[in-house]
Design an enzyme around this catalytic site. Structure first.
Site, PDB file in Angstrom:
ATOM      1  N   ARG A  43      -0.545 -22.110 -27.056  1.00  0.00           N
ATOM      2  CA  ARG A  43       0.023 -21.614 -25.795  1.00  0.00           C
ATOM      3  C   ARG A  43       1.134 -20.607 -26.082  1.00  0.00           C
ATOM      4  O   ARG A  43       2.194 -20.956 -26.612  1.00  0.00           O
ATOM      5  CB  ARG A  43       0.552 -22.783 -24.954  1.00  0.00           C
ATOM      6  CG  ARG A  43       0.988 -22.348 -23.580  1.00  0.00           C
ATOM      7  CD  ARG A  43       1.333 -23.509 -22.685  1.00  0.00           C
ATOM      8  NE  ARG A  43       1.723 -23.016 -21.375  1.00  0.00           N
ATOM      9  CZ  ARG A  43       2.179 -23.776 -20.404  1.00  0.00           C
ATOM     10  NH1 ARG A  43       2.292 -25.084 -20.594  1.00  0.00           N
ATOM     11  NH2 ARG A  43       2.524 -23.258 -19.255  1.00  0.00           N
ATOM     12  N   HIS A  47      -4.101 -20.652  -7.538  1.00  0.00           N
ATOM     13  CA  HIS A  47      -4.808 -19.394  -7.824  1.00  0.00           C
ATOM     14  C   HIS A  47      -6.176 -19.330  -7.132  1.00  0.00           C
ATOM     15  O   HIS A  47      -6.726 -18.240  -6.963  1.00  0.00           O
ATOM     16  CB  HIS A  47      -5.050 -19.244  -9.328  1.00  0.00           C
ATOM     17  CG  HIS A  47      -3.968 -18.526 -10.071  1.00  0.00           C
ATOM     18  ND1 HIS A  47      -3.498 -17.291  -9.707  1.00  0.00           N
ATOM     19  CD2 HIS A  47      -3.290 -18.858 -11.202  1.00  0.00           C
ATOM     20  CE1 HIS A  47      -2.571 -16.897 -10.579  1.00  0.00           C
ATOM     21  NE2 HIS A  47      -2.420 -17.838 -11.490  1.00  0.00           N
ATOM     22  N   GLU A  91      -2.568 -23.525 -11.231  1.00  0.00           N
ATOM     23  CA  GLU A  91      -3.943 -23.018 -11.399  1.00  0.00           C
ATOM     24  C   GLU A  91      -4.769 -23.248 -10.130  1.00  0.00           C
ATOM     25  O   GLU A  91      -5.593 -22.417  -9.756  1.00  0.00           O
ATOM     26  CB  GLU A  91      -4.622 -23.656 -12.617  1.00  0.00           C
ATOM     27  CG  GLU A  91      -3.880 -23.486 -13.941  1.00  0.00           C
ATOM     28  CD  GLU A  91      -3.406 -22.070 -14.236  1.00  0.00           C
ATOM     29  OE1 GLU A  91      -4.016 -21.116 -13.746  1.00  0.00           O
ATOM     30  OE2 GLU A  91      -2.395 -21.923 -14.969  1.00  0.00           O
ATOM     31  N   TYR A 142       5.900 -13.469 -12.326  1.00  0.00           N
ATOM     32  CA  TYR A 142       5.804 -14.830 -11.789  1.00  0.00           C
ATOM     33  C   TYR A 142       7.054 -15.164 -10.973  1.00  0.00           C
ATOM     34  O   TYR A 142       6.989 -15.452  -9.792  1.00  0.00           O
ATOM     35  CB  TYR A 142       5.703 -15.856 -12.931  1.00  0.00           C
ATOM     36  CG  TYR A 142       4.423 -15.845 -13.730  1.00  0.00           C
ATOM     37  CD1 TYR A 142       4.116 -14.791 -14.583  1.00  0.00           C
ATOM     38  CD2 TYR A 142       3.534 -16.902 -13.667  1.00  0.00           C
ATOM     39  CE1 TYR A 142       2.956 -14.798 -15.342  1.00  0.00           C
ATOM     40  CE2 TYR A 142       2.370 -16.928 -14.419  1.00  0.00           C
ATOM     41  CZ  TYR A 142       2.087 -15.869 -15.261  1.00  0.00           C
ATOM     42  OH  TYR A 142       0.935 -15.879 -16.008  1.00  0.00           O
TER      43      TYR A 142
END
Ligand code: BES
Ligand code: ZN
Length: 594
Positions: free
Chosen positions: A544, A291, A288, A375
């Protein structure tokens, strides 16, 4: 530059939003946000302006002292409704007054019972990919960037946090409301990075630029788990260049959050299930945090270019993990990822256009792109480019890439042009076209090699020959070795082996939802029927999607459990974010169970 975005109704030739001033009143009793928003455009607009919206209840539109005409003139289930503002007359600003729907796709309103503390309600947003439009009408395309300021009025006892800079807190004012929190976001962001959370939150600082917000019950554990974030930032900056967003804080959300993490600028939103008590899932933060450059600074122009966000971020995550956790661990993660990637590609079909890096152009439902393919395939492609030119040249390229496109959005094609100009060697040695525009994986590439992974494969081979591993053997395994073991088990194993593995891998003690995701899928395929109540408990708590969708798939694909999946889903659906509900409904519909 303007981009055609199949996931947005906006017409960027009409003009672009530059800044929005929000006043937001948070009403937990009606589960609505009452919003007045003043929009500033990049220049004067003549005639019409189309905005994306989703179930927004618009009360009034006005500009420069006069009312504006408007209508919702077209719409569909996925894209929402097109708001058509009419009669702009060289105006470069307008104000909308509206309410969000209790069914706003971006928002999850939680009862106190669904929080860690159990005493206060909680609200949080998840705008990626195309849900910002359910909070406020906007040009909901990642190619449009705007700055914003916001005042958020909340009831007594709760705190508002935004992915922005907090500039003021006024306690006890407002119309029957206790506090007003003021924020500003001076760096231009795409709409999907707008983020808000309200709840019983406290803050703990780690270092000069880093800290964490969490409910009081989890703040201690969260502070310990993520205390190394300051070091992480230093490593990320070495690879990617200066951090341009000011602070980097975390916000721990209840476990029903549909993602592991969401890279909201300055404030990563995080699932509480990432707190393991071992610092074992900090690569999620690395992801994260990365990013903040790859995604937030240099943004995919459309969701078809999603790999530019996630593939690049996964690549950066792997480079930072290599420094912080060592090459052996990174090689292990890569080998595990390759196996996952092939598994998903086989599921969607090796020749499906969804296995290309550049995704099919006519798809509107941007969330449907969220498989791990962009990804890992994206990351492996970038690693190929790195191998082709050497790390030194590739690292210089990364820094130049960030510096050249920061605060901009770009398409795959623009990226490839840049790659060709800056790293011609990569184009000569790597079959770029095959990686980017063709399905599956090329026949030849530098596939990951890992002795830690191979060790686990040996244990799996022995198991297939009839020898089960011992507790001692598995005791010191790295988290990704346990994953690799669970991943590599035959689809169906004897029920007593399921119980045996749960014991020797100490799954209960480790309490890692990631392990249970694999484990329950194996239990279900193996006919371990008495595991069902535990599966239901898991599905009622964990949101999740990376963890729960494989369990739903296993239940659908296995004869004995197929009939249980829909009733189970109906019992837990209210505990989930709409994004998760929508994804599970999609699987059930495909299986003709809904
Ligand atoms: N940006 C994504 C989450 C996302 C993707 C939200 C697509 C909406 C649409 C985030 O950075 C992410 O990738 N999260 C992963 C974790 C990551 C380590 C693989 C997740 O949540 O599982
Ligand atoms: Zn990501």
């Amino acid at each position: 530059m303007e981009f055609k975005d199949s996931a947005s109704y906006s017409d960027l030739a009409q003009g672009k939003i530059k800044h929005i001033d929000f006043h937001i009143v948070v009403d937990f009793s009606t589960r609505m946000l009452d919003i007045e928003a003043t929009y500033e455009l990049q220049g004067p607009v003549q005639g019409s302006l189309y905005l994306d919206s989703y179930k927004v209840d618009l009360k009034q539109a006005r500009t420069n002292g006069r009312e504006l005409e408007w209508e919702f003139d077209t719409g569909d289930d996925i894209l929402g409704e097109r708001l058509h503002l009419k009669g702009l007359d060289g105006d470069s600003t307008f104000t909308l007054m509206f309410r969000t729907s209790p069914e706003a796709r971006a928002l999850q309103w939680l009862d106190a019972t669904q929080t860690a503390g159990g005493t206060h309600p909680f609200l949080y947003s998840q705008c990626q990919a195309i849900h910002a439009r359910s909070i406020f009408p906007c040009q909901d395309s990642p190619s449009v960037r705007f700055t914003y300021s916001a005042e958020v009025e909340v009831p007594q006892g709760v705190v508002a946090a935004m992915a922005a800079e907090q500039v003021a807190v006024q306690e006890g004012s407002g119309h029957g409301y206790a506090s007003i929190f003021s924020f500003k976001m001076p760096q231009p962001i795409p709409s999907y990075l707008f983020a808000l959370a309200v709840g019983n939150l406290v803050f703990r600082e780690f270092g000069p630029r880093t800290g964490v917000y969490a409910e009081p019950d989890v703040i201690e554990a969260a502070s310990w788990e993520f205390a190394e974030n300051e070091i992480k930032m230093t490593e990320a900056e070495k690879l990617l260049g200066p951090y341009l967003w000011g602070r980097y804080d975390l916000l721990v959300l209840p476990p029903s959050f549909p993602y592991g993490g969401m890279e909201n600028p300055r404030l990563t939103f995080l699932t509480s299930t990432s707190i393991l008590g071992t610092r074992g899932q900090t690569s999620l933060i690395t992801h994260e945090l990365a990013h903040a450059w790859t995604g937030n600074l240099v943004t995919n122009a459309t969701w078809q270019d999603f790999w530019l966000n996630e593939g690049w971020t996964t690549y950066a995550e792997s480079r930072i993990t290599e420094v912080l956790e060592g090459k052996d661990v990174e090689d292990l993660r890569a080998a595990f990822s390759e196996k996952q990637l092939i598994g998903v590609m086989e599921r969607v079909g090796m020749d499906s256009p969804h296995t290309c890096l550049k995704l099919p152009g006519d798809e509107k439902d941007a969330d449907s792109f969220t498989t791990i393919i962009p990804y890992y395939k994206g990351c492996f492609f970038l690693k190929e480019c790195e191998y082709a030119v050497g790390r030194k040249h590739f690292d210089a390229f990364i820094q130049k890439y960030m510096a050249s496109f920061h605060f901009q959005s770009l398409t795959t094609e623009a990226f490839l042009d840049f790659l060709k100009a800056e790293l011609p060697g990569a184009f000569e040695k790597v079959n770029v076209h095959k990686w980017v525009y063709e399905p599956g994986l090329p026949e030849e590439w530098h596939r990951p090699q890992s002795h830690l992974y191979d060790d686990v494969q040996e244990v799996l081979n022995a198991y297939e020959q009839g020898t089960r591993p011992t507790k001692q053997q598995a005791q010191d395994w790295h988290r990704f070795q346990i994953f690799s073991f669970l991943q590599g088990l035959p689809r169906k194993i004897p029920v007593q082996d399921c119980q045996y593995f749960e014991d020797i891998l100490e799954l209960e003690k480790r309490n890692d939802a990631g392990y249970y995701s694999f484990f329950y899928a194996t239990c279900i395929a193996s006919g371990y029927e008495s595991v069902l109540p535990s599966v239901e408990q898991f599905m009622g708590k964990i949101g999740r999607m990376l963890y729960i969708l494989p369990i739903v798939r296993a239940m659908i694909e296995t004869d004995w459990s197929r009939g249980y999946v829909r009733p189970l889903f109906e019992r837990v659906r209210d505990r989930h974010h709409r994004i998760t509900v929508y994804a599970i409904e999609g699987l059930l519909k495909k299986a003709e169970l809904l």
